[in-house]
Design a protein around this motif. Sequence first.
Motif, mmCIF file in Angstrom:
data_model
loop_
_atom_site.group_PDB
_atom_site.id
_atom_site.type_symbol
_atom_site.label_atom_id
_atom_site.label_comp_id
_atom_site.label_asym_id
_atom_site.label_seq_id
_atom_site.Cartn_x
_atom_site.Cartn_y
_atom_site.Cartn_z
ATOM 1 N N ALA A 123 12.875 3.397 -11.463
ATOM 2 C CA ALA A 123 11.967 2.740 -10.523
ATOM 3 C C ALA A 123 11.746 3.593 -9.278
ATOM 4 O O ALA A 123 10.625 3.680 -8.762
ATOM 5 C CB ALA A 123 12.536 1.371 -10.134
ATOM 6 N N VAL A 124 12.808 4.235 -8.786
ATOM 7 C CA VAL A 124 12.708 5.039 -7.564
ATOM 8 C C VAL A 124 11.748 6.206 -7.739
ATOM 9 O O VAL A 124 11.012 6.566 -6.814
ATOM 10 C CB VAL A 124 14.111 5.530 -7.145
ATOM 11 N N VAL A 125 11.734 6.801 -8.934
ATOM 12 C CA VAL A 125 10.887 7.985 -9.159
ATOM 13 C C VAL A 125 9.566 7.624 -9.834
ATOM 14 O O VAL A 125 8.809 8.512 -10.221
ATOM 15 C CB VAL A 125 11.634 9.042 -10.000
ATOM 16 N N ASP A 126 9.293 6.333 -9.969
ATOM 17 C CA ASP A 126 8.028 5.887 -10.575
ATOM 18 C C ASP A 126 6.850 6.371 -9.723
ATOM 19 O O ASP A 126 6.978 6.600 -8.510
ATOM 20 C CB ASP A 126 8.018 4.360 -10.666
ATOM 21 N N ILE A 127 5.698 6.515 -10.353
ATOM 22 C CA ILE A 127 4.511 6.944 -9.616
ATOM 23 C C ILE A 127 4.156 5.945 -8.513
ATOM 24 O O ILE A 127 3.542 6.288 -7.507
ATOM 25 C CB ILE A 127 3.323 7.156 -10.592
ATOM 26 N N ASP A 128 4.554 4.688 -8.715
ATOM 27 C CA ASP A 128 4.372 3.641 -7.700
ATOM 28 C C ASP A 128 5.727 2.963 -7.504
ATOM 29 O O ASP A 128 5.967 1.864 -8.017
ATOM 30 C CB ASP A 128 3.314 2.632 -8.156
ATOM 31 N N PRO A 129 6.637 3.618 -6.759
ATOM 32 C CA PRO A 129 8.004 3.096 -6.657
ATOM 33 C C PRO A 129 8.104 1.696 -6.082
ATOM 34 O O PRO A 129 8.956 0.914 -6.509
ATOM 35 C CB PRO A 129 8.716 4.126 -5.773
ATOM 36 N N ARG A 130 7.270 1.357 -5.115
ATOM 37 C CA ARG A 130 7.359 0.012 -4.540
ATOM 38 C C ARG A 130 7.085 -1.050 -5.604
ATOM 39 O O ARG A 130 7.822 -2.025 -5.722
ATOM 40 C CB ARG A 130 6.386 -0.122 -3.370
ATOM 41 N N SER A 131 6.029 -0.856 -6.383
ATOM 42 C CA SER A 131 5.711 -1.820 -7.440
ATOM 43 C C SER A 131 6.820 -1.880 -8.482
ATOM 44 O O SER A 131 7.197 -2.957 -8.963
ATOM 45 C CB SER A 131 4.387 -1.471 -8.113
#
Length: 244
Positions: A123-131
């Motif tokens: 989740a932290v390295v996701d392209i949209d980490p907040r989402s």
Amino acid sequence: MSKLTLVELSDLPRKPHGCPPEVERSWARLVAAHKSVAGLFTTFNELRAAQEDMRGAISETHRDQARAAIVFTAAGIDACLRTLLRDSLHTLLSTSGDAHGAFVSHFMRSRLNGEMTKATKKAVVDIDPRSALIDLYVEDLAGSSIQGATDLTRCRNALGLEKDPALDDAILNGHQPFFNARHEVVHELDLVDPSGKGSRGRRHRDIAAVGAQCDGALQLMHAFIAPTARTVKAARRTMGWDTP
């Protein structure tokens, strides 16, 4: 029909005034759940009215209508709360406040304390980490389904509604019997002894009590939705967003 005690749901309160888009989908799910459960009770009442002796014992076929109402109501609660969390948290977490405090506290305590799980790292390295983090947060809050007062309390706090008197601990704990019934119906088919030992008759359910439990649980969803609509609108004003 005059001799028959009807099992009916109360009407839902009015839709929150100026309902923001972040709450629209949750409201629609509540309305749909209410309509479905009300339909089950209408069918139950019609089946009872068709009996030759309406004062006779309620059959298992009729009680299954009540069991279905419990399952439909529980599914409605899951849909309402998950949607409310997913749709509103993006806005609520864009400003400081109780919801943001609960979000930070949860991650610091549960996911950023010690070795991070694979899901957290992803989740932290996701392209949209907040989402991605919000999606993870919702899963932590609701699990596979809303199981009882503890889950309701977590959802309440996550939405920043901990101080709302309509959602205090005593009120949420008062709905635990409904969730116990839902567990018994879904996981045990309402068998008295699902292990197979001793009596395996089905639980006797007081139909009026089932109606009251389902009605109260659906009304509780409005108690979540209405204040969330207000706090979302306040957050939108703080950020200078147009509100409906």
